[in-house]
Design a protein around this motif. Structure first.
Motif, PDB file in Angstrom:
ATOM      1  N   LYS A 277       0.822  -1.215   0.000  1.00  0.00           N
ATOM      2  CA  LYS A 277       0.000   0.000   0.000  1.00  0.00           C
ATOM      3  C   LYS A 277       0.853   1.261   0.000  1.00  0.00           C
ATOM      4  N   GLN A 278       2.101   1.152   0.444  1.00  0.00           N
ATOM      5  CA  GLN A 278       2.974   2.319   0.507  1.00  0.00           C
ATOM      6  C   GLN A 278       3.404   2.793  -0.876  1.00  0.00           C
ATOM      7  N   TRP A 279       3.552   1.848  -1.818  1.00  0.00           N
ATOM      8  CA  TRP A 279       4.030   2.249  -3.144  1.00  0.00           C
ATOM      9  C   TRP A 279       2.958   2.173  -4.245  1.00  0.00           C
ATOM     10  N   LEU A 280       1.913   1.398  -4.021  1.00  0.00           N
ATOM     11  CA  LEU A 280       0.880   1.263  -5.045  1.00  0.00           C
ATOM     12  C   LEU A 280      -0.131   2.392  -4.927  1.00  0.00           C
ATOM     13  N   LYS A 281      -0.193   3.226  -5.945  1.00  0.00           N
ATOM     14  CA  LYS A 281      -1.096   4.378  -5.953  1.00  0.00           C
ATOM     15  C   LYS A 281      -2.357   4.000  -6.723  1.00  0.00           C
ATOM     16  N   SER A 282      -3.254   3.323  -6.026  1.00  0.00           N
ATOM     17  CA  SER A 282      -4.499   2.883  -6.652  1.00  0.00           C
ATOM     18  C   SER A 282      -5.579   2.858  -5.593  1.00  0.00           C
ATOM     19  N   ASP A 283      -6.763   3.305  -5.959  1.00  0.00           N
ATOM     20  CA  ASP A 283      -7.871   3.321  -5.014  1.00  0.00           C
ATOM     21  C   ASP A 283      -9.027   2.448  -5.489  1.00  0.00           C
ATOM     22  N   ASP A 284      -8.720   1.386  -6.238  1.00  0.00           N
ATOM     23  CA  ASP A 284      -9.782   0.533  -6.754  1.00  0.00           C
ATOM     24  C   ASP A 284     -10.214  -0.551  -5.767  1.00  0.00           C
ATOM     25  N   GLY A 285      -9.575  -0.589  -4.574  1.00  0.00           N
ATOM     26  CA  GLY A 285      -9.973  -1.544  -3.554  1.00  0.00           C
ATOM     27  C   GLY A 285      -9.324  -2.902  -3.655  1.00  0.00           C
ATOM     28  N   LEU A 286      -8.465  -3.107  -4.645  1.00  0.00           N
ATOM     29  CA  LEU A 286      -7.815  -4.417  -4.775  1.00  0.00           C
ATOM     30  C   LEU A 286      -6.936  -4.709  -3.563  1.00  0.00           C
ATOM     31  N   ILE A 287      -6.215  -3.692  -3.097  1.00  0.00           N
ATOM     32  CA  ILE A 287      -5.350  -3.828  -1.929  1.00  0.00           C
ATOM     33  C   ILE A 287      -5.963  -3.063  -0.763  1.00  0.00           C
ATOM     34  N   GLY A 288      -6.093  -3.741   0.376  1.00  0.00           N
ATOM     35  CA  GLY A 288      -6.692  -3.117   1.547  1.00  0.00           C
ATOM     36  C   GLY A 288      -5.702  -2.280   2.322  1.00  0.00           C
ATOM     37  N   ASP A 289      -6.175  -1.707   3.409  1.00  0.00           N
ATOM     38  CA  ASP A 289      -5.330  -0.828   4.220  1.00  0.00           C
ATOM     39  C   ASP A 289      -4.149  -1.563   4.842  1.00  0.00           C
ATOM     40  N   ASP A 290      -4.281  -2.876   5.036  1.00  0.00           N
ATOM     41  CA  ASP A 290      -3.187  -3.655   5.619  1.00  0.00           C
ATOM     42  C   ASP A 290      -2.173  -4.113   4.581  1.00  0.00           C
ATOM     43  N   GLY A 291      -2.362  -3.695   3.330  1.00  0.00           N
ATOM     44  CA  GLY A 291      -1.424  -4.068   2.276  1.00  0.00           C
ATOM     45  C   GLY A 291      -1.686  -5.422   1.659  1.00  0.00           C
ATOM     46  N   MET A 292      -2.704  -6.121   2.139  1.00  0.00           N
ATOM     47  CA  MET A 292      -3.067  -7.421   1.579  1.00  0.00           C
ATOM     48  C   MET A 292      -4.304  -7.258   0.686  1.00  0.00           C
ATOM     49  N   ALA A 293      -4.776  -8.360   0.135  1.00  0.00           N
ATOM     50  CA  ALA A 293      -5.935  -8.292  -0.751  1.00  0.00           C
ATOM     51  C   ALA A 293      -7.114  -7.651  -0.027  1.00  0.00           C
ATOM     52  N   GLY A 294      -7.740  -6.696  -0.681  1.00  0.00           N
ATOM     53  CA  GLY A 294      -8.856  -5.980  -0.072  1.00  0.00           C
ATOM     54  C   GLY A 294     -10.190  -6.669  -0.284  1.00  0.00           C
ATOM     55  N   ARG A 295     -10.190  -7.709  -1.118  1.00  0.00           N
ATOM     56  CA  ARG A 295     -11.430  -8.435  -1.409  1.00  0.00           C
ATOM     57  C   ARG A 295     -11.277  -9.893  -0.993  1.00  0.00           C
ATOM     58  N   SER A 296     -12.385 -10.514  -0.719  1.00  0.00           N
ATOM     59  CA  SER A 296     -12.367 -11.893  -0.233  1.00  0.00           C
ATOM     60  C   SER A 296     -12.143 -12.878  -1.372  1.00  0.00           C
ATOM     61  N   TYR A 297     -11.519 -14.000  -1.047  1.00  0.00           N
ATOM     62  CA  TYR A 297     -11.385 -15.118  -1.976  1.00  0.00           C
ATOM     63  C   TYR A 297     -12.785 -15.602  -2.354  1.00  0.00           C
ATOM     64  N   PRO A 298     -13.055 -15.903  -3.630  1.00  0.00           N
ATOM     65  CA  PRO A 298     -12.115 -16.016  -4.752  1.00  0.00           C
ATOM     66  C   PRO A 298     -12.089 -14.795  -5.678  1.00  0.00           C
ATOM     67  N   ASN A 299     -12.612 -13.656  -5.226  1.00  0.00           N
ATOM     68  CA  ASN A 299     -12.685 -12.472  -6.088  1.00  0.00           C
ATOM     69  C   ASN A 299     -11.616 -11.447  -5.738  1.00  0.00           C
ATOM     70  N   HIS A 300     -10.472 -11.915  -5.291  1.00  0.00           N
ATOM     71  CA  HIS A 300      -9.450 -11.036  -4.713  1.00  0.00           C
ATOM     72  C   HIS A 300      -8.348 -10.638  -5.671  1.00  0.00           C
TER      73      HIS A 300
END
Length: 437
Positions: free
Chosen positions: A361-384
């Motif tokens: 999350k520190q280097w990826l400049k995207s707000d599409d929700g793919l990456i959550g605030d914790d830097g991991m996948a922002g969406r649940s499996y299997p749509n992550h």
């Protein structure tokens, strides 16, 4: 669709936007005193040369996507296994569950691979599929340029200090969760006179022989390091267990994985917990190891927490060779550690097995929700795994080596299909036609 004056206007505006973007980047580099190398273009840029990044690159390779480059901050692929893993580490699952796509482990390989064997496997995997890497590249920023329909990735060559820019139609975030060490702030820690290390720097018990050691953290690393210390000659070993923990054996977990094909998760958990009660002689809470209310398989599917695989630690806890302190550290005063439950004990050394965090999350400049605030996948499996504008993530949903391979196949399949579609569509004046006359 034929070109129109508006096409030229859009093209001119895109060119202006591109020049402004390049100028801004050049000014930022100049301000830092870094030299910028010419832009390098690829079809796919992958950030991270661990198991997830290598798997994604390999799956793209077998689908004919040759223009794929992996950027890695460390000096080798699979750096977690080479630079941040203790000597006794083995994979917790049988090798059949720990192979990357299209490369099963050798029949002669141990069922539970040692650290060095798995690192060698990843080396051979990268070589077999011709994975192209640029090592010692620290990614500082990645953002999507809509005018160019490209991801612009800014990195620094740590060997030379030169700034680099990469442009790609597709970007795969594969740096994983084990990126930046987590060390809690403890009042008075600076007064502790003994040796203090993070588990990333722990290799073996040799440096701790004859010492009283506290291990902080009740995950797999903490439990294995505590065992290694007790077996390797430490005078006394304690482990601080602040929360609840599901202790399982490798064999019991393997049975649970097999049952998942036929039973619902709640039923698998009931069977697994019954087997654990037999293996561990009843309720582990008697020894300070309280189990969560939710079962181990349900917990793994719905939370970031993992079960802890017993490698002999529990027997040493039961025998008194390892002392469980069921509380977190409150403060340190010299060699004395005070715990949250009021206990005080003296130690000669402390090992923080407190894990890592993702820095994506520190280097990826995207707000599409793919990456959550914790830097991991922002969406649940299997749509992550898939975001917008050609953005993907691999190995970011905490599903282990198998999950890395599954993500890689999905990502590579999606990218290769898009590339085939684009290559079959006619192009006019630099623009893909929609097929109309």
């Amino acid at each position: 669709m034929h070109p129109t004056p508006f096409t030229s206007i859009r093209s001119t505006r895109a060119t202006i936007d591109e020049l402004c973007s390049a100028k801004a980047a050049a000014m930022a580099v100049a301000a830092k005193g870094e030299e910028m190398t010419p832009e390098h273009e690829e079809e796919v840029i992958i950030v991270g040369a661990g198991q997830s990044g290598l798997a994604a690159a390999a799956c793209l390779s077998v689908r004919g996507v040759a223009s794929c480059l992996v950027l890695e901050r460390d000096d080798c692929v699979a750096s977690l296994w080479r630079h941040r893993a203790y000597d006794r580490l083995r994979l917790h699952l049988p090798k059949r569950h720990c192979a990357l796509p299209r490369a099963p482990h050798a029949a002669a390989a141990p069922d539970y691979l040692p650290r060095d064997d798995f690192a060698a496997y990843l080396d051979a995997y990268a070589s077999r599929f011709g994975v192209r890497t640029r090592l010692r590249r620290e990614v500082r920023s990645a953002r999507h340029d809509a005018a160019r329909a490209r991801w612009l990735v800014d990195a620094v060559d740590l060997a030379t200090g030169k700034a680099e820019r990469y442009a790609a139609r597709h970007l795969v975030a594969a740096a994983g969760e084990n990126d930046e060490r987590v060390v809690p702030e403890v009042p008075g820690m600076d007064t502790f006179p003994g040796k203090v290390v993070h588990s990333a720097d722990y290799r073996s018990a040799g440096a701790f022989k004859g010492r009283s050691v506290l291990v902080v953290g009740c995950g797999n690393s903490g439990f294995e390091i505590a065992y290694d210390l007790a077996a390797g000659g430490a005078a006394a070993v304690s482990i601080a267990v602040r929360g609840e923990v599901h202790l399982v054996s490798r064999e019991v977990w393997s049975v649970g994985m097999a049952l998942q094909r036929y039973l619902p998760t709640w039923a698998v958990d009931k069977v697994v917990l019954l087997m654990c009660a037999v293996v561990f002689g009843g309720d582990t809470a008697r020894y300070g190891l309280r189990r969560p209310a939710v079962g181990p398989f349900a917990m793994k599917m719905t939370t970031p927490a993992y079960p802890v695989f017993d490698v002999g630690t529990f027997a040493k806890i039961r025998s008194g060779e390892i002392r469980v302190v069921p509380a977190g550290i409150k403060s340190v005063r010299g060699g004395d550690v005070e715990f949250a439950d009021g206990r005080r004990h003296a130690f000669d050394a402390i090992v923080f097995a407190t894990g890592y965090r993702s820095t994506t999350k520190q280097w990826l400049k995207s707000d599409d929700g793919l990456i959550g605030d914790d830097g991991m996948a922002g969406r649940s499996y299997p749509n992550h795994w898939k975001g917008e504008n050609g953005l993907y993530c691999a190995g970011m949903v905490r599903r282990g080596i198998y999950g890395s391979g599954e993500d890689a196949e999905l990502i590579a399949d999606d990218i290769s299909k898009q590339m085939k579609r684009w290559s079959s569509e006619p192009v006019y004046n630099g623009h893909i036609s929609n097929g109309s006359p």
